[in-house]
Design a protein around this motif. Structure first.
Motif, PDB file in Angstrom:
ATOM      1  N   THR A 116     -16.943  12.523   2.915  1.00  0.00           N
ATOM      2  CA  THR A 116     -17.368  12.964   1.586  1.00  0.00           C
ATOM      3  C   THR A 116     -17.503  11.792   0.614  1.00  0.00           C
ATOM      4  O   THR A 116     -18.066  11.953  -0.464  1.00  0.00           O
ATOM      5  CB  THR A 116     -16.393  13.999   0.996  1.00  0.00           C
ATOM      6  OG1 THR A 116     -15.117  13.399   0.801  1.00  0.00           O
ATOM      7  CG2 THR A 116     -16.266  15.214   1.905  1.00  0.00           C
TER       8      THR A 116
ATOM      9  N   TYR B 161     -21.681  16.389  -4.465  1.00  0.00           N
ATOM     10  CA  TYR B 161     -20.466  17.163  -4.201  1.00  0.00           C
ATOM     11  C   TYR B 161     -20.705  18.665  -4.400  1.00  0.00           C
ATOM     12  O   TYR B 161     -20.246  19.482  -3.594  1.00  0.00           O
ATOM     13  CB  TYR B 161     -19.312  16.686  -5.081  1.00  0.00           C
ATOM     14  CG  TYR B 161     -18.638  15.437  -4.571  1.00  0.00           C
ATOM     15  CD1 TYR B 161     -18.151  15.355  -3.279  1.00  0.00           C
ATOM     16  CD2 TYR B 161     -18.467  14.324  -5.392  1.00  0.00           C
ATOM     17  CE1 TYR B 161     -17.527  14.208  -2.806  1.00  0.00           C
ATOM     18  CE2 TYR B 161     -17.844  13.176  -4.933  1.00  0.00           C
ATOM     19  CZ  TYR B 161     -17.374  13.126  -3.631  1.00  0.00           C
ATOM     20  OH  TYR B 161     -16.750  11.997  -3.163  1.00  0.00           O
TER      21      TYR B 161
ATOM     22  N   THR C  62     -13.867  17.304  -1.057  1.00  0.00           N
ATOM     23  CA  THR C  62     -15.038  17.476  -1.907  1.00  0.00           C
ATOM     24  C   THR C  62     -14.638  17.894  -3.317  1.00  0.00           C
ATOM     25  O   THR C  62     -15.154  17.355  -4.302  1.00  0.00           O
ATOM     26  CB  THR C  62     -16.014  18.501  -1.284  1.00  0.00           C
ATOM     27  OG1 THR C  62     -16.416  18.013   0.006  1.00  0.00           O
ATOM     28  CG2 THR C  62     -17.242  18.692  -2.149  1.00  0.00           C
TER      29      THR C  62
ATOM     30  N   THR D  73     -22.624  19.881  -1.478  1.00  0.00           N
ATOM     31  CA  THR D  73     -21.750  19.971  -0.304  1.00  0.00           C
ATOM     32  C   THR D  73     -20.941  21.261  -0.332  1.00  0.00           C
ATOM     33  O   THR D  73     -20.843  21.964   0.680  1.00  0.00           O
ATOM     34  CB  THR D  73     -20.802  18.752  -0.242  1.00  0.00           C
ATOM     35  OG1 THR D  73     -21.589  17.563  -0.160  1.00  0.00           O
ATOM     36  CG2 THR D  73     -19.870  18.832   0.957  1.00  0.00           C
TER      37      THR D  73
ATOM     38  N   LEU E  41     -15.323  15.627  -6.526  1.00  0.00           N
ATOM     39  CA  LEU E  41     -16.100  16.175  -7.636  1.00  0.00           C
ATOM     40  C   LEU E  41     -15.318  16.101  -8.941  1.00  0.00           C
ATOM     41  O   LEU E  41     -15.859  15.692  -9.971  1.00  0.00           O
ATOM     42  CB  LEU E  41     -16.502  17.623  -7.336  1.00  0.00           C
ATOM     43  CG  LEU E  41     -17.312  18.344  -8.417  1.00  0.00           C
ATOM     44  CD1 LEU E  41     -18.584  17.580  -8.752  1.00  0.00           C
ATOM     45  CD2 LEU E  41     -17.627  19.763  -7.971  1.00  0.00           C
TER      46      LEU E  41
END
Length: 180
Positions: free
Chosen positions: A105, A134, A34, A137, A38
């Protein structure tokens, strides 16, 4: 994969529960993937005028896949170092499952980038929404980490704040590293 003398945390009343050692590894791999996703999305968003959707799809997919592969290699090497043989059978399936779980992801961000590729969505919009996915998450994982912890409410708040702060520092470092 439990240690001798340590009971497996799966109870007969909850046969689908994930053993704690697997849950820790699973969440850890998702956090790595993640953060990587991101950082890549943010870097591409900052330079989206210079990239097209095909490039964004390729960079995000390959970047997260590389982190997943690195996690698999790390688990394999760690297993070899501790057990003095390569993982096989259930142990290998566990390591593969933990590693490949982090590929989840990619699902929504790649769908959004594909929509941009098909001219249904602007690439900037797809990357921005992916960034929010993201961040959401990471927030969810942080909340799950502290919500059932056996600590006071203010310790939970401090833990969550610390996770967020560390998250921003890691994110800033990754964005800086990927933007050169």
């Amino acid at each position: 994969m439990t240690e001798p003398g340590v009971p497996d945390p799966i109870s007969p009343a909850d046969p689908v529960a994930i053993p704690r050692h697997m849950a820790v590894s699973y969440l850890k791999e998702r956090v790595y993937a993640t953060f990587t996703g991101l950082a890549l999305v943010l870097v591409m968003y900052r330079g989206s005028g210079h990239h097209d959707a095909a490039y964004a799809f390729e960079i995000l997919a390959l970047g997260v896949f590389a982190v997943v592969l690195a996690g698999f290699a790390a688990d394999g090497i760690a297993y070899l170092a501790v057990h003095r043989h390569f993982p096989t059978g259930r142990d290998l399936r566990t390591i593969v499952g933990i590693s490949t779980g982090a590929l989840g992801t990619l699902v929504f961000p790649l769908v959004l980038i594909t929509l941009a590729w098909l001219d249904i969505l602007e690439l900037d919009t797809a990357l921005l929404i992916s960034g929010y996915i993201y961040i959401g998450t990471l927030a969810l994982i942080g909340w799950l980490a502290v919500r059932k912890a056996e600590i006071n409410w203010w310790q939970k708040l401090a833990a969550l704040f610390t996770l967020v702060l560390i998250g921003f520092v890691v994110l800033a470092i990754q964005v800086l590293a990927h933007s050169h």
